[in-house]
Design an enzyme around this catalytic site. Structure first.
Site, PDB file in Angstrom:
ATOM      1  CB  CYS A  73      -0.894   0.026   1.237  1.00 27.39           C
ATOM      2  SG  CYS A  73      -2.089  -1.318   1.296  1.00 27.39           S
ATOM      3  CD  GLU A  75      -2.247   3.545   3.074  1.00 26.37           C
ATOM      4  OE1 GLU A  75      -1.915   3.361   1.899  1.00 26.37           O
ATOM      5  OE2 GLU A  75      -3.430   3.560   3.457  1.00 26.37           O
ATOM      6  CB  CYS A 112      -5.992  -1.768   4.282  1.00 26.36           C
ATOM      7  SG  CYS A 112      -4.209  -1.972   4.409  1.00 26.36           S
ATOM      8  CB  CYS A 115      -2.079   0.881   6.024  1.00 20.78           C
ATOM      9  SG  CYS A 115      -1.351   0.350   4.470  1.00 20.78           S
TER      10      CYS A 115
END
Ligand code: THU
Length: 160
Positions: A73, A75, A112, A115
């Site tokens: 992801c 982030e 998510c 994360c």
């Protein structure tokens, strides 16, 4: 028996211009990172930027793989970029932006679970929590004042 309620609070801004100048620059970096996304499988774009206490901004964006579980992801890429470059510096602010070219999603993204766990670890490892800005394809921005607003009742190293 007693019941325990865990709550989460965030602020809603109408547009990026309602943020401070510093917040705007971190958000802009996250938006710029959308250009570098590698997401041929999901075609879902996530850009992110982490500002450190030294004043540097580290960008990241999602990186996909034909072996799907290897996708990472945006982030997490931004935070690990900050951690790799300034391992001892706390994070001051994290901005996350999503873009879905297939359908317009006005609301900000909701990071998510994986994360959220990583966002929390960065607060814990430096013993300092930090705010998170979220933006979708619309103008609206959510601001969470700390990682614990994103992941209340989370797991951390005090259990180890
Ligand atoms: N994705 C993120 O980058 N951040 C999140 O918080 C949720 C999902 C990415 C991973 C994958 O490349 C794509 O979005 C679809 O799940």
């Amino acid at each position: 028996m007693k019941e325990v309620k865990v709550t989460s609070t965030f602020k809603v801004y109408d547009s990026i211009s309602d943020l401070t100048v510093l917040e705007q620059s971190v958000m802009q970096k996250a938006i710029d990172m959308l250009e570098n996304v590698y997401a041929p499988y999901s075609e879902f774009y996530v850009g992110a930027a982490a500002l450190t206490d030294q004043g540097n901004i580290y960008g990241g964006c999602n990186q996909e793989n034909a072996s799907y579980p290897l996708c990472i992801c945006g982030e997490r890429v931004a935070l690990y970029n900050a951690g790799a470059n300034e391992p001892k510096t706390p994070i001051q602010l994290l901005a996350i932006v999503s873009h879905n070219p297939k359908k317009f999603i006005d609301r900000p993204v909701s990071p998510c679970g994986a994360c959220r766990q990583v966002i929390s670890e960065f607060a814990m490892r430096h013993n300092k929590d930090y705010p998170i800005l979220l933006k979708g394809d619309g103008e609206m921005i959510y601001k969470l004042e700390s990682s614990s607003e994103l992941l209340p009742f989370g797991f951390d190293s005090k259990y180890l």
